[in-house]
Each structure stands twice: as structure tokens, then as C-alpha cells.
Design a protein around this motif. Sequence first.
Motif, mmCIF file in Angstrom:
data_model
loop_
_atom_site.group_PDB
_atom_site.id
_atom_site.type_symbol
_atom_site.label_atom_id
_atom_site.label_comp_id
_atom_site.label_asym_id
_atom_site.label_seq_id
_atom_site.Cartn_x
_atom_site.Cartn_y
_atom_site.Cartn_z
ATOM 1 N N VAL A 188 0.830 -1.197 0.000
ATOM 2 C CA VAL A 188 0.000 0.000 0.000
ATOM 3 C C VAL A 188 0.868 1.251 0.000
ATOM 4 O O VAL A 188 2.054 1.200 0.311
ATOM 5 N N ARG A 189 0.213 2.336 -0.356
ATOM 6 C CA ARG A 189 0.778 3.671 -0.182
ATOM 7 C C ARG A 189 -0.205 4.435 0.696
ATOM 8 O O ARG A 189 -1.400 4.422 0.444
ATOM 9 N N GLU A 190 0.301 5.088 1.708
ATOM 10 C CA GLU A 190 -0.532 5.962 2.519
ATOM 11 C C GLU A 190 -0.586 7.319 1.842
ATOM 12 O O GLU A 190 0.336 7.694 1.112
ATOM 13 N N PHE A 191 -1.669 8.045 2.078
ATOM 14 C CA PHE A 191 -1.720 9.414 1.590
ATOM 15 C C PHE A 191 -2.334 10.325 2.637
ATOM 16 O O PHE A 191 -3.126 9.901 3.487
ATOM 17 N N HIS A 192 -1.912 11.576 2.583
ATOM 18 C CA HIS A 192 -2.428 12.617 3.464
ATOM 19 C C HIS A 192 -3.097 13.666 2.589
ATOM 20 O O HIS A 192 -2.493 14.164 1.638
ATOM 21 N N ILE A 193 -4.339 13.980 2.895
ATOM 22 C CA ILE A 193 -5.091 14.940 2.096
ATOM 23 C C ILE A 193 -4.780 16.348 2.589
ATOM 24 O O ILE A 193 -4.973 16.659 3.768
ATOM 25 N N ASN A 194 -4.295 17.180 1.680
ATOM 26 C CA ASN A 194 -3.921 18.550 2.005
ATOM 27 C C ASN A 194 -5.045 19.540 1.738
ATOM 28 O O ASN A 194 -5.120 20.587 2.375
ATOM 29 N N ASP A 195 -5.898 19.217 0.781
ATOM 30 C CA ASP A 195 -6.973 20.116 0.377
ATOM 31 C C ASP A 195 -7.983 19.308 -0.440
ATOM 32 O O ASP A 195 -7.710 18.163 -0.807
ATOM 33 N N PHE A 196 -9.127 19.901 -0.733
ATOM 34 C CA PHE A 196 -10.123 19.227 -1.565
ATOM 35 C C PHE A 196 -10.966 20.260 -2.289
ATOM 36 O O PHE A 196 -11.018 21.428 -1.900
ATOM 37 N N ARG A 197 -11.616 19.805 -3.346
ATOM 38 C CA ARG A 197 -12.592 20.615 -4.089
ATOM 39 C C ARG A 197 -13.729 19.710 -4.514
ATOM 40 O O ARG A 197 -13.512 18.617 -5.025
ATOM 41 N N TRP A 198 -14.944 20.209 -4.322
ATOM 42 C CA TRP A 198 -16.111 19.465 -4.783
ATOM 43 C C TRP A 198 -16.249 19.587 -6.300
ATOM 44 O O TRP A 198 -15.889 20.609 -6.871
ATOM 45 N N VAL A 199 -16.790 18.571 -6.927
ATOM 46 C CA VAL A 199 -17.241 18.667 -8.313
ATOM 47 C C VAL A 199 -18.594 19.357 -8.236
ATOM 48 O O VAL A 199 -19.487 18.890 -7.521
ATOM 49 N N LYS A 200 -18.733 20.480 -8.938
ATOM 50 C CA LYS A 200 -19.950 21.289 -8.812
ATOM 51 C C LYS A 200 -20.576 21.600 -10.160
ATOM 52 O O LYS A 200 -19.875 21.773 -11.153
ATOM 53 N N TYR A 201 -21.870 21.692 -10.132
ATOM 54 C CA TYR A 201 -22.674 22.207 -11.231
ATOM 55 C C TYR A 201 -23.552 23.287 -10.597
ATOM 56 O O TYR A 201 -24.635 22.980 -10.071
ATOM 57 N N PRO A 202 -23.096 24.547 -10.601
ATOM 58 C CA PRO A 202 -23.694 25.607 -9.778
ATOM 59 C C PRO A 202 -25.204 25.750 -9.873
ATOM 60 O O PRO A 202 -25.851 26.004 -8.862
ATOM 61 N N ASN A 203 -25.799 25.582 -11.021
ATOM 62 C CA ASN A 203 -27.243 25.790 -11.142
ATOM 63 C C ASN A 203 -28.056 24.699 -10.462
ATOM 64 O O ASN A 203 -29.262 24.847 -10.285
ATOM 65 N N MET A 204 -27.409 23.598 -10.072
ATOM 66 C CA MET A 204 -28.130 22.499 -9.423
ATOM 67 C C MET A 204 -27.625 22.256 -8.001
ATOM 68 O O MET A 204 -27.842 21.193 -7.434
ATOM 69 N N MET A 205 -26.938 23.239 -7.406
ATOM 70 C CA MET A 205 -26.269 23.014 -6.121
ATOM 71 C C MET A 205 -26.751 23.937 -5.014
ATOM 72 O O MET A 205 -26.121 24.021 -3.970
#
Length: 163
Positions: free
Chosen positions: A142-159
Motif C-alpha cells: 500500500v501507499r498511505e496518503f495525506h489529504i492537504n486540500d479538496f474541491r467538490w465537483v460542482k454544477y452551480p445551477n443544481m447546487m
Amino acid sequence: MKIDDKNWNAIKNVFAQAQKANMHANIASVSKEGIPNITPIGTVFLNDNGTGILFDSFSQQLAENLKQNHNVCISAVNSSKVFWLSSFIKGQFNSYPGVRLYATLGDLRPATKEEKLKVETRIQSLKWTRGSKLIWSDFNHVREFHINDFRWVKYPNMMDTLD
């Protein structure tokens, strides 16, 4: 975006739904020549603290790219036809359709018994197949990972209700 408990729970839920629909997540890395590469991996697991693991047996280009840059983007998008159809009919998403996790991927190491049990559980329903035996019989690292940041997948007119 800050990863607090509320965001982390939403990330884990969206990630789980995406992996259920797709059976994999995509991991983007960049070569020393600057060429992007996307590696589909079906054995990505999120922990409870902004970290995770992935079983790495076949990803030659990912391993090569990590020699110079351990930063990756892990993308999980829910491609379930039911999810998308119901969202289009309502004109509204009830949850984010996907998430991008910006992470630092660690070095390859032997998997623990607990980690092997996670992958065994995930592949259990297909374990009897010939393809399963060919692909998933050597998941020991395995490889471990550390999450530094995130972004949602967005469709603004439906969110409207999610932002």
C-alpha cells in the motif's frame, strides 16, 4: 477548503458512492517531463482523519512519477445512472456528484493484516471469478496518503442547497 468533521464525513460519503458506482477512483500524477497521467485504482480507502491508503500493485507510471513529485489529485465521481437521472429530474443534486482530493502520496510499504482485510472485503463478491484471481491475488503493498486540500465537483445551477 478546510477539512473539518462535516466536510470529512461528506467527502467519505461522496467517495463511497463514487467507488460503488465506478469500482475505482482516478489518481492524477505528473511525469518529470510534465506529462499528466491518470491511474484508475479500485482499492482506495479513506481513514477517519484526512488520510487514506491505496493498494498499489500495477501502477507503473504512477510509481515512476512519484520519484520526483509525491503530490497527486485523487478524483472520485459518482457515475450512477440513477443518481444522475434523479438529479436531472429534480433539477437539484442531493449530494455533491464528486470530489477531488489533493494529497501527498507516501512510499510503497507492506500492507498490514487490517489493510488486507479491507481489500478482501471489497473484492469478496467477485473473488470467485477468473479475473479476480488474476488481478487481485497479489495485493500486498500500500501507499498511505495525506489529504492537504479538496474541491467538490460542482454544477452551480443544481447546487443551491449544498453551498
